[in-house]
Write a protein that holds these residues in place. Sequence first.
Motif, PDB file in Angstrom:
ATOM      1  N   PHE A   1      -3.071   4.510   2.536  1.00  0.00           N
ATOM      2  CA  PHE A   1      -4.391   4.707   1.928  1.00  0.00           C
ATOM      3  C   PHE A   1      -4.811   3.437   1.197  1.00  0.00           C
TER       4      PHE A   1
ATOM      5  N   GLN B   1       0.834  -1.211   0.000  1.00  0.00           N
ATOM      6  CA  GLN B   1       0.000   0.000   0.000  1.00  0.00           C
ATOM      7  C   GLN B   1       0.865   1.256   0.000  1.00  0.00           C
ATOM      8  N   PRO B   2       0.366   2.302  -0.657  1.00  0.00           N
ATOM      9  CA  PRO B   2       1.083   3.581  -0.603  1.00  0.00           C
ATOM     10  C   PRO B   2       1.221   4.045   0.843  1.00  0.00           C
TER      11      PRO B   2
ATOM     12  N   ASN C   1      -7.990   1.866  -1.164  1.00  0.00           N
ATOM     13  CA  ASN C   1      -9.136   2.287  -1.982  1.00  0.00           C
ATOM     14  C   ASN C   1     -10.432   1.598  -1.571  1.00  0.00           C
TER      15      ASN C   1
ATOM     16  N   GLU D   1      -3.180   4.213  -8.582  1.00  0.00           N
ATOM     17  CA  GLU D   1      -2.338   3.005  -8.477  1.00  0.00           C
ATOM     18  C   GLU D   1      -1.228   3.045  -9.525  1.00  0.00           C
TER      19      GLU D   1
ATOM     20  N   ASP E   1      -7.947  -4.213  -2.765  1.00  0.00           N
ATOM     21  CA  ASP E   1      -8.266  -3.254  -1.696  1.00  0.00           C
ATOM     22  C   ASP E   1      -9.712  -3.433  -1.244  1.00  0.00           C
TER      23      ASP E   1
HETATM   24 CA    CA Z   1      -3.973  -0.375  -2.627  1.00  0.00          CA
END
Ligand code: CA
Length: 243
Positions: A114, A66-67, A116, A132, A198
């Motif tokens: 974050f 994940q970011p 989604n 993404e 996600d």
């Molecule tokens: Ca993601």
Amino acid sequence: MSKKNRNAKKQQAEARSERMKNLTMVTVIVLFLGLGIFALVQMFVGSNEEPEAAQVSEKIFEYEGQPVLGDPDAPVKIVEFGDFKCPACKQFKDQIYPQLKKDYIDQGKVAFYFVNNPFIGEDSMTAAIAAESVYQQDPDSYWPYFEALYDNQGNEQQVWATPELLVKLAKEETPEVDADQVKKDIENETYKEQVEKDRQIVGKAGVTSVPTLFVNGRKVEPQEAFQYNNLKNIIDQAIEEAQ
Ligand code: CA
């Protein structure tokens, strides 16, 4: 007054008294029920003890993919579940996120993730795929793009996250990123699977509204997240527990 009349009067009086009795009984019952409900509500809402917060296993977030903004080794990890089309998520980004960034993320105390949860419109998915794509090309560019998406948020009821806008924002806001690649990734839905992953996390985490946060796995409902002092307390507590 005849005896018949007197009897009739007496019966009427008795009936009245019976009605009054019934009415009193009903009033008493209603009062008791009311008090009972009040007491129950007090138990759940008014008590000094905080209600048990939902806690999930952090494994489900798959943090590595994940970011993340800030130091991934920070003592506290916050995950936001959001939709780029969601007005409350924009509000969170405008009102809470800058303070959170200044007080905790930039201080190395919080790593912010974050995930989604695109559900508002078709273009929720398009925006998530574009983000993404930016992330896959350059993880650090994700956050300026994230901010740009919310800054350019249109009407929730309308399709505004068009490929044109999403590519334009990539060109303007993320110079490290190849905007043509973002365009291709949108057209080919290259990262749709990532976004679907996600969505599975959304289900596992029991997220029902956005923006929902998790602070080291502890669920923070939107109404809680929008009271910064409240959020601060939760984070400070989590930092303490992590030590
Ligand atoms: Ca993601």
